[in-house]
Each structure stands twice: as structure tokens, then as C-alpha cells.
Design an enzyme around this catalytic site. Structure first.
Site, short mmCIF file in Angstrom:
data_model
loop_
_atom_site.label_atom_id
_atom_site.label_comp_id
_atom_site.label_asym_id
_atom_site.label_seq_id
_atom_site.Cartn_x
_atom_site.Cartn_y
_atom_site.Cartn_z
N LYS A 52 65.26 9.96 54.96
CA LYS A 52 66.64 10.44 54.79
C LYS A 52 66.91 11.74 55.54
O LYS A 52 68.05 12.03 55.88
CB LYS A 52 66.96 10.60 53.30
CG LYS A 52 67.04 9.26 52.57
CD LYS A 52 67.54 9.39 51.15
CE LYS A 52 67.63 8.02 50.50
NZ LYS A 52 68.32 8.05 49.21
N THR B 290 54.95 19.81 45.10
CA THR B 290 54.70 20.80 46.15
C THR B 290 55.77 21.87 46.06
O THR B 290 56.94 21.62 46.35
CB THR B 290 54.75 20.14 47.54
OG1 THR B 290 53.88 19.01 47.55
CG2 THR B 290 54.32 21.10 48.63
N GLY C 14 61.42 16.45 41.34
CA GLY C 14 61.24 15.97 42.70
C GLY C 14 62.18 16.65 43.67
O GLY C 14 63.34 16.91 43.34
#
Length: 277
Positions: free
Chosen positions: A67, A156, A130
Site C-alpha cells: 500500500k 516494531t 499495528g
């Protein structure tokens, strides 16, 4: 007249219901077209975009993990794509520009807006899990719904920091810390791939959630992820990603064909039958 071609690019694509959705509408509105899966590697994105430029493909949807990766190959981003820097719909405009648009924001709002009516939006706290492809769209959709307290947690942390640069009012929580704060949230949205069919799943206990919590999983295959089953067992209102998927597809279809397709019962039954195979 030859058939128009449409496609979705991403990797993996075996779970995608986009061909079922769009081919249903092509048949319903007597459009001579086919929609197919194009599972590609990142270095093949440019070839797919060239097919738009050459009018071999009229429209492309984009899913994980591309994306953002498609953006350098586009002429310009418009509307929600420009705000999120996340693209899921591509087409050629009348001036031969390759346009990147984002219909995920609309899909989230149209799919779940009713769930937030009655929420005290100024004080409601939302947690997005997320920082990947669909996360910017969800953050923007929540902001458009006037929800002011938006938190983000990602495995992360650096990726979460990147989104913080884009959405200045976003609050960050480290992945290892968010389970301790579950009982503070009114809305939790899973925007990770955790729970996807044949993929990894959460290895976290979501203990002591609020009784009036709304849990949304952007995954629609399987229709009930481990987390949905868990929250249902606690009598908490849950939603899977099917509604968001349908409505983002509805807007893509309109951008390509200038027809606003109906979301009817037969379509929903068809999609649910494909998921439950």
C-alpha cells in the site's frame, strides 16, 4: 467488445475475496469485465502499474504489503490517500495521470459508524494495534469520527514513530506494555495480520477489558479470529473485517465504473459462503 480487466496486487492473496466481490457486481450491472488476483513480488509492481498506463488493466486494488510501495510509481495521490500515504485503489484519469486513492477510510467509516453512535467521542479511547498498510486509514477514520484519544501499538516501535510524525496527536504504547492498559480502552482495532487464516496469531492475554468495549478485527478470513472468539466469550461487541472490506470495495467500484453498487443480501451470503469453506 473485449472484456475490461481489473486486478488486486499483493502477497499473499489466497485469502482475498476481491474477485468474488467485484465479479458479482460486474454481472449484476452487465459490465463486461473480469477481476483477478495478481500475486506479485515488490520488483513487479512497476509492471502492474504500466498495465494501467497502457490501458491493459482499467483498475487495480492494492493490499498488503504494497500500500505504500506503489506510491513512487503513481502520478499523484488524492483525497484520503494523500493524507494517509496509503493507497489501495489505482486508476487512470482523463488526463492520463495514474491516480492513487484510499477507500479504506470510507470502508471503515461506512462499515462501523453505527457502532460509535452513542459513544462519548471526546473521552472515548481507541487503541489501534499495528502500524502497517491499513493503520493510517483507521487512524484517519477515527479522527474523522471526532475520536480524540487515539493510541497506537506496534511490534516494531520505529514504525509507530513514523506514523506519529504523520498524525501529531497520536499516542504511542510499546507492544510489550499495551496488555497492561487493555481495561482503559473503549475501542480496540486489530490492524495487524495476526489471526489471518494460516498465519500467526496473538500470544497475548487481553485481560479485564471494559464491558462496553467494541473490538474490531480488520481480518475477515477467518470470520472469527481467536481474538473475536475470546471477546465474544466475554459478551463484548465484536466485528470482523467483512463490512470494511465490502464498503472499501464499493467505493473502488464507483471510482472505476461510476456506478455505486448495491450491497445486497445475496452478495453478503455469497461472500460468507466463500469464507466458511
Amino acid at each position: 467488445m473485449s472484456k475490461l480487466k481489473f486486478a488486486i496486487i499483493g502477497n499473499p492473496l489466497s485469502h482475498s475475496l476481491s474477485p468474488t466481490l467485484h465479479n458479482y457486481w460486474f454481472k449484476k450491472y452487465n459490465i463486461k469485465a473480469d477481476y483477478e488476483l495478481l500475486q506479485i513480488e515488490e520488483n513487479q509492481i512497476i509492471k502492474a502499474i504500466e498495465q494501467i498506463k497502457n490501458r491493459e488493466i482499467k483498475g487495480i486494488n492494492v493490499t498488503l504489503p504494497y500500500k505504500k510501495a506503489v506510491i513512487p510509481f503513481l502520478s499523484k495521490l488524492i483525497n484520503d490517500a494523500d493524507q494517509t500515504h496509503s493507497v489501495n485503489t489505482i486508476f487512470l484519469d482523463k488526463n492520463e495521470n495514474i491516480i492513487g486513492e484510499n477507500t479504506d477510510v470510507f470502508g471503515f467509516q461506512a462499515g462501523y459508524l453505527q457502532s460509535f453512535i452513542g459513544q462519548e467521542k471526546k473521552t472515548a479511547k481507541a487503541l489501534v494495534l499495528g502500524a502497517g498498510g491499513v493503520s493510517p486509514s483507521i487512524i484517519l477514520a477515527l479522527a474523522k469520527l471526532k475520536i480524540q484519544n487515539i493510541y497506537l501499538s506496534n511490534r516494531t516501535f520505529e514504525k509507530a514513530l513514523f506514523l506519529k510524525q504523520k498524525f501529531k496527536n497520536l499516542n504511542l504504547i510499546k507492544w510489550e506494555d499495551f496488555p497492561k492498559h487493555i481495561n482503559e480502552f473503549d475501542i480496540i482495532i486489530n490492524a495487524t495480520s495476526l489471526g489471518l487464516k494460516e498465519g500467526e496469531d496473538f500470544k497475548i492475554n487481553f485481560v479485564n477489558p471494559k464491558k462496553n468495549l467494541i473490538y474490531i478485527d480488520t481480518i475477515y478470513n477467518p470470520p472469527q479470529t481467536q481474538m473475536i472468539k475470546y471477546f465474544k466469550s466475554k459478551n463484548i461487541k465484536t466485528f470482523n473485517g467483512l463490512d470494511m472490506f465490502i464498503y472499501q470495495g464499493q467505493k473502488s467500484f464507483f471510482l472505476w465504473n461510476k456506478i455505486n453498487p448495491e450491497v445486497d443480501d445475496n452478495l453478503i451470503k455469497l461472500l460468507e459462503s466463500k469464507i466458511n469453506l
